[in-house]
Design an enzyme around this catalytic site. Structure first.
Site, PDB file in Angstrom:
ATOM      1  N   ASP A 173      -0.287   5.335  -1.303  1.00  0.00           N
ATOM      2  CA  ASP A 173       0.604   4.145  -1.473  1.00  0.00           C
ATOM      3  C   ASP A 173       1.896   4.503  -1.758  1.00  0.00           C
ATOM      4  OD1 ASP A 173       1.277   1.409  -2.097  1.00  0.00           O
ATOM      5  OD2 ASP A 173      -0.835   1.247  -2.802  1.00  0.00           O
ATOM      6  N   GLY A 192       4.109   7.588  -0.007  1.00  0.00           N
ATOM      7  CA  GLY A 192       5.025   7.376   1.091  1.00  0.00           C
ATOM      8  C   GLY A 192       5.161   5.877   1.534  1.00  0.00           C
ATOM      9  N   ASP A 193       5.418   5.659   2.710  1.00  0.00           N
ATOM     10  CA  ASP A 193       5.705   4.230   3.209  1.00  0.00           C
ATOM     11  C   ASP A 193       4.801   4.156   4.421  1.00  0.00           C
ATOM     12  OD1 ASP A 193       6.630   1.925   4.314  1.00  0.00           O
ATOM     13  OD2 ASP A 193       8.641   2.666   4.675  1.00  0.00           O
ATOM     14  N   PHE A 194       3.837   3.090   4.260  1.00  0.00           N
ATOM     15  CA  PHE A 194       2.948   3.136   5.461  1.00  0.00           C
ATOM     16  C   PHE A 194       3.481   2.461   6.679  1.00  0.00           C
ATOM     17  CE2 PHE A 194       0.965  -0.397   2.527  1.00  0.00           C
ATOM     18  CZ  PHE A 194       1.783  -1.415   3.043  1.00  0.00           C
ATOM     19  N   HIS A 240      -3.045  -8.805   5.108  1.00  0.00           N
ATOM     20  CA  HIS A 240      -2.819 -10.447   4.707  1.00  0.00           C
ATOM     21  C   HIS A 240      -1.601 -10.570   3.774  1.00  0.00           C
ATOM     22  CE1 HIS A 240      -4.619 -10.764   0.152  1.00  0.00           C
ATOM     23  NE2 HIS A 240      -3.953  -9.507   0.412  1.00  0.00           N
TER      24      HIS A 240
END
Length: 366
Positions: free
Chosen positions: A225, A251-253, A271
């Site tokens: 995350d 990190g950045d998904f 969602h």
């Protein structure tokens, strides 16, 4: 001759009871439903004030008299009694004798110290988190999140600059996931033990992975995350006694996720995002997955059409995602199409009764 009792309509001949006809009953039922919906904001305000005042914590597990609670809260005694009676009418407390109250099982979940507390979830629905609804029409007219228009930035960027709000949001997600995580980890219809390494993408504080590792001693895992989202994850894994088998990566998904996993889990992630951004996440996950790996999506699935089986909460959540994040709840058909467009084939869809209202959508890379 004087009229008889019968002809005078006296005690021997009582007037018939007035019975509302079916049409009147139907009209009253419709009116009651509309008034309940119109005054729904009052329900929210009661919950907001009660949790801001820490009323459930103050009531605790004992019966409490309204005057004593008012004295502790420094509030007007009569107004406090009226608040407590409304609280009871909503099923959150019961008036055990005149002016004396105790919490119901639902009310206990508003306490901060309850093991199944929903206090943070309630707070996440109030204050800043509700301001965007003043521009609800913007979202309906444009299909874009009103939050961005009100605050000048997107929801998650706003939270990242405000640790207190970010903490409330993370805690609310933990509260909403707690029971479901335990049930999912032990769900017989889905065997986590067949995977060596589970990667929980967007795993926040690690509650879900901790439950999975706790139920399956041979499995290892990764919580992935943002630095803010995963702030408490290492502590959660250690507290659950699985710290040696679980690690945390940040990190950045949208850019990358850890490679080499056997199962990638996206629980209540897609969602939050539009179809385009969800596709970006899925492509990132697809790029990191070995050929043998599987993807498990855990989401609430909407039916293709609204029928008697459709619960209103799914549609309220759908609009919440639109207004605040630009996301949406999806049907099985929607998710199958999204997966097909991003390099996956749906292998099975499960809706175990023990996970209601969530469904499990499994997919493999193609």
């Amino acid at each position: 001759m004087a009229p008889s009792e019968a002809t005078r309509g006296g005690p021997a001949d009582p007037a018939p009871a007035v019975v509302p006809d079916a049409e009147h009953a139907a009209q009253f039922g419709a009116q009651e439903r509309i008034l309940t919906l119109v005054w729904g904001y009052i329900y929210s305000e009661i919950l907001d004030l009660a949790t801001r005042l820490d009323l459930p914590d103050l009531m605790g597990t004992e019966e409490r008299a309204a005057p004593d609670l008012a004295a502790s809260l420094d509030t007007d005694p009569v107004a406090t009694l009226r608040l407590l009676r409304a609280f009871a009418a909503l099923g959150l407390a019961e008036e055990t004798s005149a002016g004396t109250f105790r919490l119901t099982p639902a009310g206990h979940r508003l306490r901060t110290d309850a093991p199944d507390s929903l206090h943070a979830f309630v707070r996440q629905g109030m204050g800043v988190f509700r301001q965007a609804w003043s521009h609800f029409d913007h979202s309906i007219r444009t299909g874009e999140p009103a939050f961005d228009q009100v605050f000048g930035t997107d929801f998650f960027s706003y939270l990242s600059q405000r640790p207190d709000l970010s903490g409330t949001f993370t805690s609310s997600m933990r509260e909403a996931t707690r029971t479901m995580s335990t049930a999912l980890a032990k769900e017989q219809e889905y065997d986590f033990s067949s995977y060596g390494t589970v990667v929980d993408v967007g795993g926040a504080d690690g509650s879900l992975l901790a439950a999975v590792l706790g139920a399956h001693p041979r499995v290892r895992g990764v919580v992935f995350d943002s630095p803010e989202g995963a702030r408490d994850a290492a502590g959660t894994l250690r507290a659950a006694g699985v710290g040696e088998r679980g690690r945390v990566e940040t990190g950045d998904f949208f850019a990358r996720v850890p490679g080499g996993g056997d199962l990638y889990v996206l629980k209540s992630i897609l969602h939050d995002w539009s179809d385009a951004r969800s596709a970006d996440i899925l492509r990132t996950v697809r790029a990191a997955m070995p050929a043998h790996a599987r993807l498990l999506i855990v989401e609430v699935l909407l039916p293709d059409t609204v029928d008697s089986s459709a619960h209103p909460l799914g549609y309220l959540s759908d609009l919440y995602m639109l207004v605040n994040m630009g996301g949406r709840e999806r049907s099985e058909r929607d998710l199958r199409a999204l997966l097909a467009d991003t390099g996956f084939r749906t292998t099975r869809v499960l809706t175990p009764p023990g996970l209601t209202p969530f469904s499990l959508i499994e997919a493999e890379p193609v």
